[in-house]
Design an enzyme around this catalytic site. Structure first.
Site, PDB file in Angstrom:
ATOM      1  N   LYS A 170       0.819  -1.210   0.000  1.00 13.93           N
ATOM      2  CA  LYS A 170       0.000   0.000   0.000  1.00 13.93           C
ATOM      3  C   LYS A 170       0.852   1.259   0.000  1.00 13.93           C
ATOM      4  O   LYS A 170       0.596   2.206  -0.757  1.00 13.93           O
ATOM      5  CB  LYS A 170      -0.940  -0.006   1.208  1.00 13.93           C
ATOM      6  CG  LYS A 170      -2.034  -1.060   1.128  1.00 13.93           C
ATOM      7  CD  LYS A 170      -2.972  -0.968   2.313  1.00 13.93           C
ATOM      8  CE  LYS A 170      -4.082  -2.010   2.217  1.00 13.93           C
ATOM      9  NZ  LYS A 170      -5.011  -1.928   3.382  1.00 13.93           N
ATOM     10  N   ILE A 171       1.870   1.299   0.858  1.00  9.84           N
ATOM     11  CA  ILE A 171       2.719   2.487   0.944  1.00  9.84           C
ATOM     12  C   ILE A 171       3.480   2.696  -0.351  1.00  9.84           C
ATOM     13  O   ILE A 171       3.539   3.813  -0.884  1.00  9.84           O
ATOM     14  CB  ILE A 171       3.688   2.381   2.135  1.00  9.84           C
ATOM     15  CG1 ILE A 171       2.919   2.327   3.444  1.00  9.84           C
ATOM     16  CG2 ILE A 171       4.670   3.559   2.137  1.00  9.84           C
ATOM     17  CD1 ILE A 171       3.772   2.014   4.658  1.00  9.84           C
TER      18      ILE A 171
ATOM     19  N   THR B 256      12.071   4.724   4.497  1.00  8.80           N
ATOM     20  CA  THR B 256      11.056   4.978   5.522  1.00  8.80           C
ATOM     21  C   THR B 256      10.447   3.661   5.997  1.00  8.80           C
ATOM     22  O   THR B 256       9.339   3.650   6.539  1.00  8.80           O
ATOM     23  CB  THR B 256       9.943   5.899   4.975  1.00  8.80           C
ATOM     24  OG1 THR B 256       9.422   5.347   3.757  1.00  8.80           O
ATOM     25  CG2 THR B 256      10.460   7.306   4.718  1.00  8.80           C
ATOM     26  N   SER B 257      11.154   2.555   5.794  1.00  8.79           N
ATOM     27  CA  SER B 257      10.612   1.229   6.143  1.00  8.79           C
ATOM     28  C   SER B 257      11.255   0.660   7.394  1.00  8.79           C
ATOM     29  O   SER B 257      10.740   0.835   8.490  1.00  8.79           O
ATOM     30  CB  SER B 257      10.790   0.273   4.954  1.00  8.79           C
ATOM     31  OG  SER B 257       9.982   0.693   3.876  1.00  8.79           O
ATOM     32  N   ARG B 258      12.384  -0.014   7.260  1.00 15.61           N
ATOM     33  CA  ARG B 258      13.116  -0.567   8.382  1.00 15.61           C
ATOM     34  C   ARG B 258      14.602  -0.302   8.179  1.00 15.61           C
ATOM     35  O   ARG B 258      15.125  -0.435   7.078  1.00 15.61           O
ATOM     36  CB  ARG B 258      12.862  -2.074   8.538  1.00 15.61           C
ATOM     37  CG  ARG B 258      11.469  -2.422   9.063  1.00 15.61           C
ATOM     38  CD  ARG B 258      11.293  -1.984  10.502  1.00 15.61           C
ATOM     39  NE  ARG B 258       9.995  -2.370  11.066  1.00 15.61           N
ATOM     40  CZ  ARG B 258       8.935  -1.582  11.104  1.00 15.61           C
ATOM     41  NH1 ARG B 258       8.995  -0.372  10.567  1.00 15.61           N
ATOM     42  NH2 ARG B 258       7.811  -1.996  11.670  1.00 15.61           N
TER      43      ARG B 258
ATOM     44  N   GLU C 111      18.658   1.873  15.644  1.00 22.43           N
ATOM     45  CA  GLU C 111      17.884   2.987  16.189  1.00 22.43           C
ATOM     46  C   GLU C 111      17.283   2.734  17.552  1.00 22.43           C
ATOM     47  O   GLU C 111      16.904   3.674  18.261  1.00 22.43           O
ATOM     48  CB  GLU C 111      16.753   3.366  15.228  1.00 22.43           C
ATOM     49  CG  GLU C 111      15.639   2.341  15.161  1.00 22.43           C
ATOM     50  CD  GLU C 111      14.491   2.786  14.259  1.00 22.43           C
ATOM     51  OE1 GLU C 111      13.361   2.841  14.761  1.00 22.43           O
ATOM     52  OE2 GLU C 111      14.730   3.067  13.075  1.00 22.43           O
TER      53      GLU C 111
ATOM     54  N   HIS D  53      12.088   8.109  12.908  1.00 24.01           N
ATOM     55  CA  HIS D  53      10.976   7.161  12.742  1.00 24.01           C
ATOM     56  C   HIS D  53       9.635   7.872  12.955  1.00 24.01           C
ATOM     57  O   HIS D  53       8.753   7.375  13.673  1.00 24.01           O
ATOM     58  CB  HIS D  53      11.114   5.990  13.718  1.00 24.01           C
ATOM     59  CG  HIS D  53      10.552   4.708  13.175  1.00 24.01           C
ATOM     60  ND1 HIS D  53      11.236   3.522  13.211  1.00 24.01           N
ATOM     61  CD2 HIS D  53       9.373   4.434  12.578  1.00 24.01           C
ATOM     62  CE1 HIS D  53      10.492   2.556  12.668  1.00 24.01           C
ATOM     63  NE2 HIS D  53       9.352   3.098  12.274  1.00 24.01           N
ATOM     64  N   GLN D  54       9.479   9.012  12.299  1.00 24.75           N
ATOM     65  CA  GLN D  54       8.266   9.801  12.485  1.00 24.75           C
ATOM     66  C   GLN D  54       7.335   9.765  11.282  1.00 24.75           C
ATOM     67  O   GLN D  54       6.299  10.441  11.272  1.00 24.75           O
ATOM     68  CB  GLN D  54       8.631  11.263  12.792  1.00 24.75           C
ATOM     69  CG  GLN D  54       9.147  12.053  11.592  1.00 24.75           C
ATOM     70  CD  GLN D  54       9.353  13.522  11.905  1.00 24.75           C
ATOM     71  OE1 GLN D  54      10.308  13.862  12.594  1.00 24.75           O
ATOM     72  NE2 GLN D  54       8.465  14.385  11.421  1.00 24.75           N
ATOM     73  N   ALA D  55       7.661   8.956  10.267  1.00 23.83           N
ATOM     74  CA  ALA D  55       6.840   8.957   9.051  1.00 23.83           C
ATOM     75  C   ALA D  55       5.385   8.617   9.338  1.00 23.83           C
ATOM     76  O   ALA D  55       4.480   9.103   8.658  1.00 23.83           O
ATOM     77  CB  ALA D  55       7.421   7.981   8.024  1.00 23.83           C
ATOM     78  N   PHE D  56       5.140   7.802  10.338  1.00 24.85           N
ATOM     79  CA  PHE D  56       3.775   7.372  10.668  1.00 24.85           C
ATOM     80  C   PHE D  56       2.996   8.434  11.446  1.00 24.85           C
ATOM     81  O   PHE D  56       1.782   8.332  11.604  1.00 24.85           O
ATOM     82  CB  PHE D  56       3.821   6.099  11.527  1.00 24.85           C
ATOM     83  CG  PHE D  56       4.186   6.369  12.966  1.00 24.85           C
ATOM     84  CD1 PHE D  56       3.200   6.469  13.937  1.00 24.85           C
ATOM     85  CD2 PHE D  56       5.511   6.545  13.347  1.00 24.85           C
ATOM     86  CE1 PHE D  56       3.524   6.731  15.267  1.00 24.85           C
ATOM     87  CE2 PHE D  56       5.850   6.818  14.661  1.00 24.85           C
ATOM     88  CZ  PHE D  56       4.851   6.904  15.622  1.00 24.85           C
TER      89      PHE D  56
END
Length: 330
Positions: free
Chosen positions: A153-154, A228-230, A259, A291-294
């Protein structure tokens, strides 16, 4: 009443869950991460809720089960931090498969635009009343080729955003989207033909360090890499070396493979002991967000409602649509 212990809780977690809960849930928030040393805090709770940097290994699973915990609820989509094989048959695991794919895809594009148009540098300059344009020259996205690794989806939303900028899109996925107009190619073609590479795939044994010394060697000089994944999709030392050698033109990272002891915390008054991360942050062509994309209002609300819904369904129906079922190839 369903008693849930939250680990690695931040203010935004507390606010979003408290805003979306009902009287049938009793919520307890712990700031600490879930580890062998902190698992004792789960005593007396039916459910333990964790995030991306909590380490749910064999010892933690044994402690949770011994204390009567009946369900592990991930308030995230990824589950690479859980020993699923060991949890199988002992502790059911549920997750939030999609909270806001738009949030992550939009953040990836925000990082890219900030980097190539030097917006972060211009912002700092103008705050100091420096209006010089020297060394702020960027480049157009229109006509550039972007390689997207992972078309869930992303990834598909990111592809649509890129198309809006007039970019040429190449994609790779082990399981290509059916009935799509996405142009799929091999990973080697992604490395060789892309001006920009964006990672949108889960972390598995196959994707661990998918960007490594061999893949970087195949890339165009000046390639821009987005993640922006892992964090562990990229070998950080190879990334560092590639930037130093001017092979990699820029890197935009919302995740980092080491991280867990750094991100989500304030170290502004401390010395960072991770030399690779410290060096990456020091480069003018590297942007790191923690890790702020969400992190949007919509995503937080979806995480809360889905997580609580997972818990309720599990206990009322003895199953959950969002259960993570262990498979040998997970």
């Amino acid at each position: 009443m369903y008693k849930i212990a939250f680990f690695d809780s931040k203010e935004y977690d507390i606010n979003s869950f408290n805003s979306n809960t009902t009287e049938e849930f009793e919520l307890k928030f712990f700031e600490t991460k879930l580890t062998v040393d902190t698992a004792i805090l789960a005593q007396g709770y039916d459910v333990v809720c964790v995030f991306v940097n909590d380490a749910i290994n064999k010892d933690v699973i044994d402690m949770l089960v011994a204390q009567g915990v009946k369900l592990l609820a991930l308030r995230c989509a990824g589950y690479n931090n859980v020993d699923l094989e060991y949890a199988n048959g002992k502790l059911p695991v549920v997750r939030v498969p999609a909270y806001s794919p738009y949030a992550v895809a939009e953040h990836a594009m925000a990082l890219l635009l900030t980097s190539i148009r030097r917006i972060h540098k211009a912002y700092i300059r103008t705050k100091d009343f420096n209006f010089s344009l020297n060394e702020l020259t960027g480049f157009d996205l229109h006509g550039k080729t972007v390689g997207v690794v992972g078309t869930g989806k992303i990834g598909r939303i990111f592809i649509n955003i890129c198309r809006g900028f007039g970019m040429n899109v190449l994609a790779y996925d082990k399981f290509p989207a059916k009935d799509s107009d996405i142009k799929y190619v091999t990973l080697d073609e992604i490395w060789e033909k892309s001006d920009i590479i964006s990672l949108h795939c889960p972390l598995t044994d196959e994707t661990y360090h998918v960007i490594n010394e061999e893949s970087v060697e195949k890339m165009k000089k000046g390639v821009v890499i987005l993640n922006t994944s892992r964090g562990a999709l990229i070998d950080s030392k190879v990334l560092l070396d590639g930037i130093k050698k001017r092979k990699i033109g820029a890197a935009c990272l919302d995740v980092y493979e080491e991280e867990s002891n750094v991100f989500f915390n304030n170290f502004s008054g401390h010395i960072i002991e991770d030399d690779v991360l410290a060096r990456l942050i020091s480069f003018p062509n590297v942007i790191v967000t923690s890790h702020q994309a969400f992190l949007t209002r919509e995503a937080l609300a979806n995480i809360a409602t889905t997580t609580l819904g997972n818990v309720k369904q599990f206990f009322t129906e003895n199953k959950c649509d969002n259960e993570v079922v262990y498979k040998p190839n997970n």
